[in-house]
Write a protein that holds these residues in place. Structure first.
Motif, PDB file in Angstrom:
ATOM      1  N   LEU A 208       0.839  -1.204   0.000  1.00  0.00           N
ATOM      2  CA  LEU A 208       0.000   0.000   0.000  1.00  0.00           C
ATOM      3  C   LEU A 208       0.873   1.253   0.000  1.00  0.00           C
ATOM      4  N   ARG A 209       0.407   2.257  -0.717  1.00  0.00           N
ATOM      5  CA  ARG A 209       1.072   3.564  -0.706  1.00  0.00           C
ATOM      6  C   ARG A 209       0.176   4.575   0.010  1.00  0.00           C
ATOM      7  N   VAL A 210       0.754   5.707   0.361  1.00  0.00           N
ATOM      8  CA  VAL A 210       0.022   6.701   1.146  1.00  0.00           C
ATOM      9  C   VAL A 210      -1.244   7.140   0.423  1.00  0.00           C
ATOM     10  N   LYS A 274       8.041   9.402 -16.835  1.00  0.00           N
ATOM     11  CA  LYS A 274       6.950  10.307 -17.206  1.00  0.00           C
ATOM     12  C   LYS A 274       6.788  11.419 -16.182  1.00  0.00           C
ATOM     13  N   TYR A 275       6.945  11.055 -14.897  1.00  0.00           N
ATOM     14  CA  TYR A 275       6.828  12.039 -13.804  1.00  0.00           C
ATOM     15  C   TYR A 275       8.118  11.973 -12.976  1.00  0.00           C
ATOM     16  N   PRO A 276       9.152  12.721 -13.344  1.00  0.00           N
ATOM     17  CA  PRO A 276      10.459  12.596 -12.692  1.00  0.00           C
ATOM     18  C   PRO A 276      10.440  12.882 -11.195  1.00  0.00           C
ATOM     19  N   ASN A 277       9.511  13.733 -10.731  1.00  0.00           N
ATOM     20  CA  ASN A 277       9.482  14.087  -9.309  1.00  0.00           C
ATOM     21  C   ASN A 277       8.624  13.147  -8.479  1.00  0.00           C
ATOM     22  N   ALA A 278       7.885  12.247  -9.130  1.00  0.00           N
ATOM     23  CA  ALA A 278       6.952  11.382  -8.406  1.00  0.00           C
ATOM     24  C   ALA A 278       7.638  10.465  -7.383  1.00  0.00           C
ATOM     25  N   PRO A 279       8.838   9.921  -7.648  1.00  0.00           N
ATOM     26  CA  PRO A 279       9.436   9.008  -6.659  1.00  0.00           C
ATOM     27  C   PRO A 279       9.665   9.612  -5.285  1.00  0.00           C
ATOM     28  N   THR A 280       9.764  10.939  -5.188  1.00  0.00           N
ATOM     29  CA  THR A 280       9.983  11.573  -3.880  1.00  0.00           C
ATOM     30  C   THR A 280       8.723  12.243  -3.339  1.00  0.00           C
ATOM     31  N   GLU A 281       7.617  12.203  -4.085  1.00  0.00           N
ATOM     32  CA  GLU A 281       6.376  12.836  -3.616  1.00  0.00           C
ATOM     33  C   GLU A 281       5.768  12.016  -2.479  1.00  0.00           C
ATOM     34  N   TRP A 282       5.067  12.726  -1.595  1.00  0.00           N
ATOM     35  CA  TRP A 282       4.516  12.095  -0.402  1.00  0.00           C
ATOM     36  C   TRP A 282       3.484  11.021  -0.751  1.00  0.00           C
ATOM     37  N   GLY A 283       2.623  11.270  -1.709  1.00  0.00           N
ATOM     38  CA  GLY A 283       1.563  10.324  -2.028  1.00  0.00           C
ATOM     39  C   GLY A 283       2.064   8.978  -2.519  1.00  0.00           C
ATOM     40  N   TRP A 284       3.245   8.947  -3.140  1.00  0.00           N
ATOM     41  CA  TRP A 284       3.772   7.703  -3.677  1.00  0.00           C
ATOM     42  C   TRP A 284       4.585   6.905  -2.663  1.00  0.00           C
ATOM     43  N   GLN A 285       4.792   7.455  -1.472  1.00  0.00           N
ATOM     44  CA  GLN A 285       5.600   6.740  -0.474  1.00  0.00           C
ATOM     45  C   GLN A 285       4.845   5.520   0.044  1.00  0.00           C
ATOM     46  N   LEU A 287       3.115   3.054   2.511  1.00  0.00           N
ATOM     47  CA  LEU A 287       2.379   3.239   3.761  1.00  0.00           C
ATOM     48  C   LEU A 287       3.125   2.587   4.922  1.00  0.00           C
ATOM     49  N   PHE A 288       3.770   1.463   4.647  1.00  0.00           N
ATOM     50  CA  PHE A 288       4.561   0.774   5.665  1.00  0.00           C
ATOM     51  C   PHE A 288       5.988   0.615   5.133  1.00  0.00           C
TER      52      PHE A 288
END
Length: 319
Positions: A208-210, A274-285, A287-288
């Motif tokens: 699960l992701r955030v 496609k989204y270079p900044n996505a790996p560090t965005e909060w939503g993609w982190q 959950l555990f």
């Protein structure tokens, strides 16, 4: 463009300065997007090396485009599976069975049906494997012959099938579930509560992701579940407050990782390009998230993986 760089710390740091780079572990080359100024940037990054010496052989192809000309059948199998976006666990399982099969029958047996029957029969009679294990091996060998070698197989005759047992499921009562959860603590307890209340599988919970948790609508989005299908499930009310406190701690950990130049997670498919900044965005982190970092073998980036499912399994077993 594919580049083979002689190892040194300076060269490794230089190649990592190129955005959208990708390490191809099988071919042992770096794949760089073809830009108009790529050659000039390579000359600037590697002033002491000739570009001709850095360029990889033309026969090296990215695994997402075509099968490599390698004679190694396992390389061709891995490439064929990645072209079809098969899961990493399926990839590892199939490669394991095909490797054992090739050691016994060779890369291209003259009578593949007989070779398959002989290999699978030995699994049932000598190795005494479960029926599900034998079926997995069968699917792996069919994939090798049909998708990699392009062979049309007849019915496999003389195959001794492992007999599938008829077992009753083990179901805990509500009192037993409450007793187990009462002994557990911390993150494993929260995960176990989600398993019970939301009907999640162990790996679905770990992955699960955030952004998959919707507090407004009290629901959880399960991505790429069994059969690679998405589904919605209910967010248990008993987990709402503990989950919010857990997310606060995870966010503090993610913020600290970002300060240290980390905070990146792996994304499915090619979303990171496609989204270079996505790996560090909060939503993609995750959950555990795991307690430590690892180095991605393809990109060389230090990342944090999700918590391994064995952590939850061991905590449940101890309880």
């Amino acid at each position: 463009m594919h580049v083979r760089v002689p190892y040194s710390r300076e060269r490794l740091a230089a190649i990592k300065s190129f955005p959208d780079r990708r390490w191809l572990p099988t071919e042992k080359v770096w794949s760089l997007p073809d830009d108009s100024d790529l050659l000039e940037r390579l000359k600037a990054a590697f002033p002491g090396d000739s570009i001709d010496g850095l360029a990889a052989p033309a026969a090296v192809q990215p695994p997402s485009l075509c099968l490599p000309p390698s004679r190694d059948p396992l390389v061709r199998v891995r490439t064929a599976m990645r072209m079809r976006h098969m899961s990493p666990r399926t990839e590892d399982s199939y490669l394991g069975w095909i490797r054992r099969y090739l050691a016994q029958a060779g890369p291209a047996p003259k009578e593949p049906e007989a070779a398959i029957a002989r290999f699978l029969s030995e699994l049932a009679t000598k190795a005494v494997v479960a029926a599900s294990t034998q079926n997995q091996a069968l699917h792996a060998l069919l994939f090798y012959h049909q998708k990699v070698l392009g062979q049309e197989l007849d019915r496999v005759q003389g195959l001794i099938r492992a007999k599938g047992p008829e077992r009753l499921p083990v179901v805990l009562s509500r009192d037993e579930v409450g007793a187990v959860l009462g002994v557990m603590s911390g993150t494993p307890r929260l995960m176990a509560t989600l398993l019970y209340g939301a009907g999640l599988r162990v790996l679905e919970c770990c992955c699960l992701r955030v952004k998959d948790v919707d507090f407004a609508q009290n629901q959880i989005v399960v991505r790429s579940g069994k059969g690679n299908k998405d589904r919605l499930t209910t967010l248990p009310g008993a987990t709402r407050a503990p989950l919010e406190r857990h997310l606060e701690r995870v966010r503090e950990q993610h913020t600290e990782d970002l300060k240290n130049g980390l905070g990146s997670v792996a994304l499915p498919n090619a979303l990171s390009r496609k989204y270079p900044n996505a790996p560090t965005e909060w939503g993609w982190q995750w959950l555990f998230p795991a307690t430590s970092h690892y180095v991605d073998s393809e990109t060389g980036v230090r990342r944090r993986h999700h918590l391994h499912e064995s952590v939850l399994q061991k905590a449940f077993h101890a309880a």
